[in-house]
Motif scaffolding. Structure first.
Motif, PDB file in Angstrom:
ATOM      1  N   ARG A 172       5.843  11.796  -6.873  1.00  0.00           N
ATOM      2  CA  ARG A 172       6.782  10.776  -6.414  1.00  0.00           C
ATOM      3  C   ARG A 172       8.247  11.096  -6.733  1.00  0.00           C
ATOM      4  N   GLN A 173       8.519  12.231  -7.384  1.00  0.00           N
ATOM      5  CA  GLN A 173       9.889  12.500  -7.795  1.00  0.00           C
ATOM      6  C   GLN A 173      10.477  13.785  -7.205  1.00  0.00           C
ATOM      7  N   LEU A 174       9.712  14.878  -7.219  1.00  0.00           N
ATOM      8  CA  LEU A 174      10.203  16.171  -6.713  1.00  0.00           C
ATOM      9  C   LEU A 174       9.094  16.833  -5.919  1.00  0.00           C
ATOM     10  N   ASP A 175       9.322  17.006  -4.623  1.00  0.00           N
ATOM     11  CA  ASP A 175       8.252  17.516  -3.765  1.00  0.00           C
ATOM     12  C   ASP A 175       7.962  18.987  -4.013  1.00  0.00           C
ATOM     13  N   ALA A 176       8.889  19.690  -4.662  1.00  0.00           N
ATOM     14  CA  ALA A 176       8.681  21.106  -4.958  1.00  0.00           C
ATOM     15  C   ALA A 176       8.022  21.324  -6.314  1.00  0.00           C
ATOM     16  N   ALA A 177       7.727  20.251  -7.047  1.00  0.00           N
ATOM     17  CA  ALA A 177       7.136  20.398  -8.381  1.00  0.00           C
ATOM     18  C   ALA A 177       5.731  20.985  -8.293  1.00  0.00           C
ATOM     19  N   PRO A 178       5.348  21.798  -9.278  1.00  0.00           N
ATOM     20  CA  PRO A 178       3.993  22.359  -9.260  1.00  0.00           C
ATOM     21  C   PRO A 178       2.940  21.289  -9.507  1.00  0.00           C
TER      22      PRO A 178
ATOM     23  N   ALA B 230      -7.612  14.446 -22.426  1.00  0.00           N
ATOM     24  CA  ALA B 230      -7.882  13.210 -21.691  1.00  0.00           C
ATOM     25  C   ALA B 230      -7.121  13.275 -20.376  1.00  0.00           C
ATOM     26  N   ALA B 231      -7.537  12.447 -19.432  1.00  0.00           N
ATOM     27  CA  ALA B 231      -6.887  12.382 -18.125  1.00  0.00           C
ATOM     28  C   ALA B 231      -6.582  10.929 -17.791  1.00  0.00           C
ATOM     29  N   PHE B 232      -5.506  10.722 -17.050  1.00  0.00           N
ATOM     30  CA  PHE B 232      -5.083   9.384 -16.670  1.00  0.00           C
ATOM     31  C   PHE B 232      -4.920   9.298 -15.162  1.00  0.00           C
ATOM     32  N   SER B 233      -5.151   8.103 -14.641  1.00  0.00           N
ATOM     33  CA  SER B 233      -4.958   7.861 -13.210  1.00  0.00           C
ATOM     34  C   SER B 233      -4.339   6.486 -13.024  1.00  0.00           C
ATOM     35  N   GLY B 234      -3.405   6.391 -12.110  1.00  0.00           N
ATOM     36  CA  GLY B 234      -2.822   5.109 -11.755  1.00  0.00           C
ATOM     37  C   GLY B 234      -3.321   4.629 -10.411  1.00  0.00           C
ATOM     38  N   ARG B 235      -3.176   5.485  -9.401  1.00  0.00           N
ATOM     39  CA  ARG B 235      -3.552   5.088  -8.039  1.00  0.00           C
ATOM     40  C   ARG B 235      -5.031   4.682  -7.966  1.00  0.00           C
TER      41      ARG B 235
ATOM     42  N   PHE C 239       0.824  -1.201   0.000  1.00  0.00           N
ATOM     43  CA  PHE C 239       0.000   0.000   0.000  1.00  0.00           C
ATOM     44  C   PHE C 239       0.861   1.255   0.000  1.00  0.00           C
ATOM     45  N   ASP C 240       1.934   1.262   0.788  1.00  0.00           N
ATOM     46  CA  ASP C 240       2.795   2.443   0.843  1.00  0.00           C
ATOM     47  C   ASP C 240       3.516   2.668  -0.476  1.00  0.00           C
ATOM     48  N   TYR C 241       3.864   1.600  -1.181  1.00  0.00           N
ATOM     49  CA  TYR C 241       4.470   1.749  -2.502  1.00  0.00           C
ATOM     50  C   TYR C 241       3.496   2.451  -3.447  1.00  0.00           C
TER      51      TYR C 241
ATOM     52  N   LYS D  96      14.369   8.691  -3.656  1.00  0.00           N
ATOM     53  CA  LYS D  96      14.477   8.228  -2.271  1.00  0.00           C
ATOM     54  C   LYS D  96      13.113   8.446  -1.621  1.00  0.00           C
ATOM     55  N   ARG D  97      12.320   7.384  -1.619  1.00  0.00           N
ATOM     56  CA  ARG D  97      10.966   7.490  -1.069  1.00  0.00           C
ATOM     57  C   ARG D  97      10.961   6.886   0.327  1.00  0.00           C
ATOM     58  N   ASN D  98      10.643   7.709   1.291  1.00  0.00           N
ATOM     59  CA  ASN D  98      10.817   7.318   2.692  1.00  0.00           C
ATOM     60  C   ASN D  98       9.930   6.152   3.096  1.00  0.00           C
ATOM     61  N   ARG D  99       8.722   6.091   2.558  1.00  0.00           N
ATOM     62  CA  ARG D  99       7.837   4.973   2.927  1.00  0.00           C
ATOM     63  C   ARG D  99       8.458   3.645   2.487  1.00  0.00           C
ATOM     64  N   GLU D 100       9.014   3.624   1.293  1.00  0.00           N
ATOM     65  CA  GLU D 100       9.605   2.386   0.789  1.00  0.00           C
ATOM     66  C   GLU D 100      10.821   1.986   1.612  1.00  0.00           C
ATOM     67  N   LEU D 101      11.609   2.964   2.011  1.00  0.00           N
ATOM     68  CA  LEU D 101      12.781   2.663   2.833  1.00  0.00           C
ATOM     69  C   LEU D 101      12.373   2.113   4.193  1.00  0.00           C
ATOM     70  N   ARG D 102      11.351   2.708   4.786  1.00  0.00           N
ATOM     71  CA  ARG D 102      10.906   2.229   6.097  1.00  0.00           C
ATOM     72  C   ARG D 102      10.359   0.809   6.028  1.00  0.00           C
ATOM     73  N   ASN D 103       9.806   0.436   4.861  1.00  0.00           N
ATOM     74  CA  ASN D 103       9.254  -0.907   4.687  1.00  0.00           C
ATOM     75  C   ASN D 103      10.268  -1.903   4.144  1.00  0.00           C
ATOM     76  N   SER D 104      11.511  -1.458   3.950  1.00  0.00           N
ATOM     77  CA  SER D 104      12.582  -2.320   3.415  1.00  0.00           C
ATOM     78  C   SER D 104      12.234  -2.869   2.045  1.00  0.00           C
ATOM     79  N   LEU D 105      11.462  -2.108   1.262  1.00  0.00           N
ATOM     80  CA  LEU D 105      11.100  -2.541  -0.081  1.00  0.00           C
ATOM     81  C   LEU D 105      12.266  -2.257  -1.012  1.00  0.00           C
ATOM     82  N   LYS D 106      12.780  -3.290  -1.637  1.00  0.00           N
ATOM     83  CA  LYS D 106      13.927  -3.139  -2.517  1.00  0.00           C
ATOM     84  C   LYS D 106      13.883  -4.218  -3.593  1.00  0.00           C
ATOM     85  N   LEU D 107      14.764  -4.070  -4.569  1.00  0.00           N
ATOM     86  CA  LEU D 107      14.863  -5.022  -5.662  1.00  0.00           C
ATOM     87  C   LEU D 107      16.108  -5.883  -5.501  1.00  0.00           C
ATOM     88  N   PRO D 108      16.046  -7.185  -5.862  1.00  0.00           N
ATOM     89  CA  PRO D 108      14.846  -7.875  -6.319  1.00  0.00           C
ATOM     90  C   PRO D 108      13.824  -8.014  -5.205  1.00  0.00           C
ATOM     91  N   PHE D 109      12.581  -8.279  -5.566  1.00  0.00           N
ATOM     92  CA  PHE D 109      11.500  -8.352  -4.596  1.00  0.00           C
ATOM     93  C   PHE D 109      11.687  -9.589  -3.713  1.00  0.00           C
TER      94      PHE D 109
END
Length: 388
Positions: free
Chosen positions: A286-292, A333-338, A32-34, A173-186
């Motif tokens: 998910r990439q730059l927190d200062a992005a508009p 058109a609009a797209f959504s992933g989440r 979920f955090d990913y 560097k996504r903090n949620r993923e680091l806290r969950n030890s999510l890394k590759l390979p899965f």
């Protein structure tokens, strides 16, 4: 054409927020955090949503709205609805079989489905499941040989458009993923194993299907001793030079779309490279927190740019009304992933159709409420601050 819509979907989860709440209960925390996580303090992700709420539309009454046209034509192909599925890497980690379920639902509903380079389902399988609506998102390789091979595979499989993602010049560097030890390979750490065991439906289906892997790029890893994470980092180009975009244009003779641009100078450069479309995006925050916020970028897009390419948007879309807000500001058109993966996490494979039906219902009802008979007729004159 649509008439007064009926709620054909599960009314226990009438909105995307309802699906999100259930998905959070059914998915392991790391999964979920990913899906949910942004970068740093996640301000860009929150700005995306607030910016949609700040777009106000003025309804026009005293007209018959019994029949509404929701169709849109993109790059010569007519789609039944003006929204699609954004690319999400590791889709089958979020819900087993998610990518195939989404592809089939998109094909049935006639909406675009964008498959990620880092998907967990073979390119060829998705093309068969969504032959009329499949687009491919390309993370550009450093190697020209790999680039040529990937584009040839996508072309041979029958994908209708190529979406070049440019907004990941460096791994995040996504903090949620680091806290969950999510890394590759899965691989399951003790922490992840416990989370999996406490979510048995997800765990059993994942066990039956096997651990997700980046099947579409595995063939390019010649050094089997190299860690998958290192290979992924070394495979993709650190920033996309203009010359490489021109090379892609030479190799791909179908609709070419660039995803992730936000600066005016980049839009103009892309047009100079003869791209056919742009998807304004900040990668879901998910990439730059200062992005508009992407809606703000769309709002400020010069009219001459919008007249030269097909403009689309993603990042923060959570309702049919959001799709109309984007259209009033110029997005075709609009797209959504989440949103779609909330649906899968909440309901499994039927969740893909649930999200489509929610968006269709909200979109149709909002067009009726506005008094706009055709989606393609919605323009800036419907904005509350417009003098048109």
């Amino acid at each position: 054409m649509s008439q007064v819509p009926s709620m054909r979907y599960d009314a226990r989860y009438p909105g995307i927020a309802d699906l999100k709440r259930r998905a959070k209960r059914r998915l392991p925390n790391f999964a979920f955090d990913y899906l949910e996580g942004g970068i740093d303090d996640e301000q860009a992700k929150r700005r995306n949503r607030q910016a949609f709420h700040d777009v106000h539309l003025t309804p026009r009454y005293l007209r018959d709205v019994s029949t509404i046209d929701t169709q849109v034509t993109l790059f010569g192909t007519q789609y039944a609805l003006p929204f699609g599925v954004s690319p999400v890497g590791l889709g089958d980690m979020l819900w087993p079989g998610a990518e195939t379920a989404l592809a089939r639902a998109a094909q049935n509903a006639r909406i675009p489905y964008v498959l990620s380079t880092f998907s967990t389902t073979p390119i060829e399988s998705i093309a068969k499941a969504a032959l009329d609506v499949c687009w491919f998102q390309l993370y550009v390789p450093r190697s020209v040989d790999i680039l040529e091979d990937m584009i040839a595979r996508v072309k041979h499989a029958g994908f209708r458009a190529l979406v070049v993602t440019v907004d990941i010049p460096v791994g995040a560097k996504r903090n949620r993923e680091l806290r969950n030890s999510l890394k590759l390979p899965f691989t399951l750490t003790p922490q992840m194993a416990w989370q999996s065991l406490t979510h048995p439906t997800w765990a059993l289906q994942t066990l039956a299907r096997g651990a997700p892997d980046f099947v579409n790029v595995a063939r390019y890893r010649t050094d089997t001793s190299q860690a998958l994470s290192d290979f992924i980092s070394s495979m993709t180009i650190p920033g996309l030079p203009v010359e490489r975009l021109r090379k892609i244009r030479e190799l791909w003779d179908g609709p070419l779309i660039v995803k992730g641009l936000q600066a005016e100078e980049n839009f103009r450069t892309a047009i100079d490279c003869n791209v056919d479309g742009i998807i304004i995006s900040n990668h879901g925050g998910r990439q730059l927190d200062a992005a508009p916020a992407t809606i703000d970028t769309l709002r400020s897009l010069p009219k001459d740019i919008a007249s030269q390419v097909t403009v689309m948007i993603d990042s923060g879309v959570r309702s049919g009304l959001d799709i109309l807000r984007g259209k009033a500001l110029g997005a075709q058109a609009a797209f959504s992933g989440r949103s779609f993966y909330y649906g899968l996490g909440a309901l499994g494979a039927p969740g893909a159709t649930q999200v489509i039906d929610i968006f269709r219902d909200e979109l149709t009802r909002s067009l009726m409420q506005l008094g706009c008979l055709r989606f393609e007729d919605l323009d800036s004159s419907w904005l509350a601050n417009s003098s048109g």
